[in-house]
Design a protein around this motif. Structure first.
Motif, short mmCIF file in Angstrom:
data_model
loop_
_atom_site.label_atom_id
_atom_site.label_comp_id
_atom_site.label_asym_id
_atom_site.label_seq_id
_atom_site.Cartn_x
_atom_site.Cartn_y
_atom_site.Cartn_z
N ARG A 71 0.82 -1.22 0.00
CA ARG A 71 0.00 0.00 0.00
C ARG A 71 0.85 1.27 0.00
NH1 ARG A 71 -2.84 -2.89 4.15
NH2 ARG A 71 -4.82 -3.72 3.41
N VAL A 72 2.11 1.15 0.41
CA VAL A 72 3.00 2.32 0.45
C VAL A 72 3.19 2.90 -0.95
CG1 VAL A 72 5.33 3.11 1.00
CG2 VAL A 72 4.16 1.50 2.51
N THR A 122 -2.15 3.58 3.80
CA THR A 122 -0.90 2.82 3.89
C THR A 122 -0.92 1.89 5.10
OG1 THR A 122 0.36 4.57 2.80
CG2 THR A 122 1.60 3.03 4.16
N VAL A 127 4.98 5.53 7.60
CA VAL A 127 5.52 4.17 7.61
C VAL A 127 6.13 3.81 8.97
CG1 VAL A 127 7.36 2.71 6.65
CG2 VAL A 127 5.93 4.09 5.12
#
Length: 455
Positions: free
Chosen positions: A70-71, A115, A449
């Motif tokens: 998803r990043v 994300t 993240v």
């Protein structure tokens, strides 16, 4: 017929004559400041001090790297924004730039949030401390307003949840009204917050145009859209507060940019009404009055003292109308402010948090939320009417900081101020803009993240 008195179609690029070196000095200094504050926060935690940051040392959130496929979505969106954003912002018609900037800001915020998982947009509001938790408690609006202060103290018979008790009733009322028009559930509540934060972007652009012309506004657009503040636009209620307050200021700014007359008065009145509503969303928005004053005072030469006084007076009438409506309904703002202050001061998350640390930690969190482009822009400021916007916002932030009432979580709490600080990016040297925009995108993705932020 009213005509603009200080809104030329274009002005000289504020960054065209900027010195190149101040940003390269300021940004490393701020990075060093954030690292030092983080190290102190870590040591305090090891010494047993409870910072109430969920394991964080500056931002609220645990360190936990989550790297999934998803990043790639925010990576692609961010790179596209860096490569294409400035050119598109400079060329698209103004009437298209405003809605496009809001939609892109919302898309960037959503891309970052997803994300961390499919439910990331709703999860921040699914808490006993958040506004949606108390929506079912509200019956009659009149009874709600009249009895709101009685439930603010933590030792009351049926206290409001943490965030509701620390704010005026308008914050909870926004979610109550959303529910009563049939838009029920956390998904719609999240959409309201994200829409509010995204709509702050065109409001700032309208204001910058009214203050300094269209070219600086176009320069600022991609920086507003891609700033790390997007991490807290999806999803915190402070994003909604930012959007409401920003449009109140924008209406005042456009009123001051017109010749005195009925059109200007209507805009000033509308601006006052919207700013009045903002005061009943968050007590902290009071300090945004400095920005509201700035966008009018910059036109003092064109308007004269009488014109400035007229805009401010009509705007003040709008604010007072809202205050009067809530007072008639049974809620007095001053009494509510005192009760909320008492609730905050008696809470463990206030008493445990050392003021000496958070005075600096608050600013470190602000630096992370604003990103390197904003810091570089502030370092590039020159004497200009546009410079008053970020400076007034910074002054409001400092007032909030030294008050001692805000201890942590300023990455979201000061979001309504950050959108105005980002106006400083108009002063960035032209050849540096892509660099600072890229670094802001990298920082936003990096935080998403590495840190499990609560919002």
């Amino acid at each position: 017929m009213s005509t603009a008195v200080s809104d030329p179609p274009a002005q000289a690029d504020p960054g065209g004559r900027s010195r190149w070196w101040p940003p390269f000095l300021a940004v490393p200094l701020v990075v060093g400041f954030v690292l030092v504050v983080g190290r102190i926060g870590r040591q305090l935690t090891l010494d047993g001090v409870v910072l109430h940051l969920q394991g964080g040392w500056v931002l609220r959130g645990q360190f936990d790297v989550v790297w999934t496929p998803r990043v790639w979505l925010p990576v692609v969106v961010g790179l596209a924004g860096v490569l294409l954003g400035p050119a598109l912002a400079a060329r698209v018609p103004w009437r298209l730039l405003l809605p496009a900037s809001a939609l892109t800001a919302a898309g960037w915020a959503v891309a970052l949030a997803r994300t961390s998982g499919e439910d990331r947009l709703r999860a921040p509001l699914d808490s006993v401390y958040e506004y949606p938790h108390d929506v079912p408690r509200v019956g009659s609006i009149g009874a709600f307003l009249a009895g709101f202060v009685d439930s603010v103290p933590a030792d009351s018979a049926d206290p409001w949840t943490t965030h509701v008790s620390g704010h005026p009733p308008g914050a909870l009322l926004a979610f109550v009204l959303l529910d009563r028009v049939g838009l029920t559930g956390l998904g719609w509540a999240a959409a309201l917050c994200i829409a509010g934060g995204a709509l702050a972007v065109p409001a700032v652009l309208v204001t910058v145009r009214a203050v300094a012309g269209e070219e600086p506004a176009r320069t600022v657009a991609p920086f507003l859209v891609l700033a790390p503040v997007a991490l807290w636009v999806a999803t915190s209620a402070d994003a909604l507060f930012a959007g409401v307050a920003a449009w109140g200021i924008a209406l005042l700014a456009t009123a001051a940019a017109r010749a005195p007359g009925r059109g200007a008065d209507l805009r000033a009145l509308a601006g006052g009404l919207v700013l009045g509503l903002a005061l009943f969303l968050s007590f902290g928005l009071t300090a945004l009055g400095l920005v509201a004053l700035a966008v009018v005072l910059v036109h003092r030469r064109e308007l004269g003292r009488g014109g400035v006084a007229r805009v401010l007076a009509v705007g003040a009438v709008g604010v007072l109308v809202v205050v009067a409506v809530f007072a008639i309904g049974g809620y007095w703002w001053v009494e509510g402010f005192a009760a909320a202050g008492d609730r905050v001061r008696t809470g463990p998350s206030y008493a445990d948090r050392p003021l000496g640390f958070f005075v600096f930690s608050n600013l470190a969190a602000a630096a992370l939320a604003l990103g390197p482009a904003a810091v570089a822009g502030l370092a590039s400021l020159r004497r200009s009417r546009l410079a008053l916007l970020p400076l007034a916002a910074l002054a409001g932030i400092l007032v909030s900081d030294v008050s001692g009432l805000v201890r942590g979580e300023t990455e979201r709490i000061w979001l309504p101020f950050y959108v105005w600080v980002l106006a400083a990016t108009a002063f960035l040297p032209r050849w540096q803009r892509h660099l600072w925009l890229l670094l802001s995108v990298v920082l936003a993705i990096g935080i998403e993240v590495v840190v499990r932020t609560e919002w």
